[in-house]
Design an enzyme around this catalytic site. Structure first.
Site, mmCIF file in Angstrom:
data_model
loop_
_atom_site.group_PDB
_atom_site.id
_atom_site.type_symbol
_atom_site.label_atom_id
_atom_site.label_comp_id
_atom_site.label_asym_id
_atom_site.label_seq_id
_atom_site.Cartn_x
_atom_site.Cartn_y
_atom_site.Cartn_z
ATOM 1 N N TYR A 1 0.821 -1.211 0.000
ATOM 2 C CA TYR A 1 0.000 0.000 0.000
ATOM 3 C C TYR A 1 0.851 1.256 0.000
ATOM 4 O O TYR A 1 1.943 1.250 0.559
ATOM 5 C CB TYR A 1 -0.912 0.026 1.232
ATOM 6 C CG TYR A 1 -1.917 -1.091 1.306
ATOM 7 C CD1 TYR A 1 -2.197 -1.905 0.209
ATOM 8 C CD2 TYR A 1 -2.606 -1.357 2.495
ATOM 9 C CE1 TYR A 1 -3.127 -2.928 0.296
ATOM 10 C CE2 TYR A 1 -3.532 -2.379 2.589
ATOM 11 C CZ TYR A 1 -3.778 -3.167 1.493
ATOM 12 O OH TYR A 1 -4.695 -4.188 1.592
ATOM 13 N N SER B 1 -12.945 -5.094 0.904
ATOM 14 C CA SER B 1 -13.833 -4.554 -0.138
ATOM 15 C C SER B 1 -15.306 -4.770 0.209
ATOM 16 O O SER B 1 -16.092 -5.189 -0.647
ATOM 17 C CB SER B 1 -13.524 -5.164 -1.505
ATOM 18 O OG SER B 1 -12.319 -4.667 -2.029
#
Length: 346
Positions: free
Chosen positions: A53, A234
């Site tokens: 990330y 998600s």
């Protein structure tokens, strides 16, 4: 806030986990710090990150998200208040700038020590393998197709041996999987059953939301019977299940607007299902965001729901989903839509 034990541990984690993958790209360091401050005030004690990330991954931003979390730990002294999970990148074309050797002993050690330095901590509570080394169905692949060119050699025993040594050294406390299949999950679990000195995978971090419930096909039974908890990522399908893309809308600074390649939740069937879920939420006086997140929160195999936000408004709504109880009638409505349009966005 609701808390649930990480399987096979005494660690209680918040049912809402703070996801971080936009920090360093869509969010600044200051915004990331603000999100962590607010999350802790709301009772969240579980953060999830990864060396990959922010997403989309890029060499110029490598591991910037971990650095932001590390600077917050240094500033606040709050390390002991947080259960911290991070992930080691798997082997792929888009991670060659990190490493291309897979989960060898040397690279596992390198990844852990790199994360420790960036996170400014002495230990990682949950160290996860971000995706499998072998060729299999993850990241939007619906079914398994055997790849005759895949030369992966089963090294799961060796991986667990290295993770055991890192646990013994106190650098990590527990280990988990991510983007795994039923076969891979059971392979890891069986190895640690046969060899009791090896650590047990306690969690699996896979996508799970109203548009992709494939976890229920095989992994949910494994999760419950083997007590390996799902860390659902998600849960809003890259923001699609907030309803902000309905009707072809492209809101400024939204994830899919900025990065159209991340469009696995945008298709004719996914759009149709999203519209049906939006209508159902309205009928029950809920935002689609809260309904979608509350559904994930309610599943018995979910240990924690990894939410992510780029604005404080989004973050506040996401966290407040923990207060929503879905009625039997609403659940029935969700199942009707799911049966009509099953898993349109794997």
């Amino acid at each position: 806030m609701i808390y649930k034990k990480l399987p096979h541990t005494n660690l209680e984690v918040s049912k809402i986990c703070l996801g971080t993958m936009t920090w360093g790209r869509q969010n600044s360091e200051e915004e990331g710090h603000h999100q962590m401050d607010y999350a802790v005030d709301q009772g969240i004690n579980f953060f999830d990150t990864a060396e990959l990330y922010p997403i989309p991954a890029h060499p110029d931003r490598y591991a910037d998200t971990e650095k932001i979390i590390g600077s917050w730990f240094k500033k606040t002294g709050n390390r002991d208040k947080i259960i911290l999970g991070t992930k080691m990148a798997g082997k792929a074309d888009f991670t060659k700038f990190i490493r291309s050797t897979g989960f060898t002993r040397e690279t596992l050690i390198e990844a852990v020590e790199g994360s420790l330095e960036r996170l400014q901590t002495d230990y990682i509570d949950l160290f996860q393998l971000h995706w499998p080394e072998r060729s299999t169905n993850y990241f939007g692949k619906r079914g398994y197709k055997h790849d005759l060119t895949d030369h992966w050699q089963d090294n799961i025993h060796q991986v667990l041996e290295t993770l055991r040594d890192l646990i013994t050294e106190g650098k990590i406390r527990h280990v988990g999987l991510s983007n795994e299949t039923p076969w891979g999950t059971m392979r890891f679990l069986e190895e640690s059953k046969v060899h009791s000195s090896l650590p047990r995978m306690i969690t699996i971090q896979n996508p799970y939301n109203l548009l992709n419930r494939q976890f229920e096909v095989g992994l949910s039974e494994i999760s419950i019977r083997e007590n390996i908890g799902l860390l659902a990522y998600s849960p809003l399908g890259f923001g699609v299940l907030s309803g902000k893309y309905i009707g072809g809308m492209k809101p400024a600074n939204a994830r899919i607007t900025l990065f159209p390649a991340y469009s696995r939740y945008i298709s004719d069937n996914a759009n149709r299902a999203t519209q049906e879920y939006y209508k159902l939420a309205q009928e029950h006086n809920l935002s689609l965001t809260k309904m979608a997140l509350a559904f994930v929160n309610s599943r018995p195999f979910v240990t924690s729901n990894i939410i992510g936000a780029t604005s404080m408004k989004q973050l506040k709504e996401n966290i407040s989903s923990i207060e929503v109880d879905l009625s039997d009638e609403l659940i029935k409505g969700i199942e009707t839509i799911h049966n009509n349009i099953p898993d349109p966005a794997p």
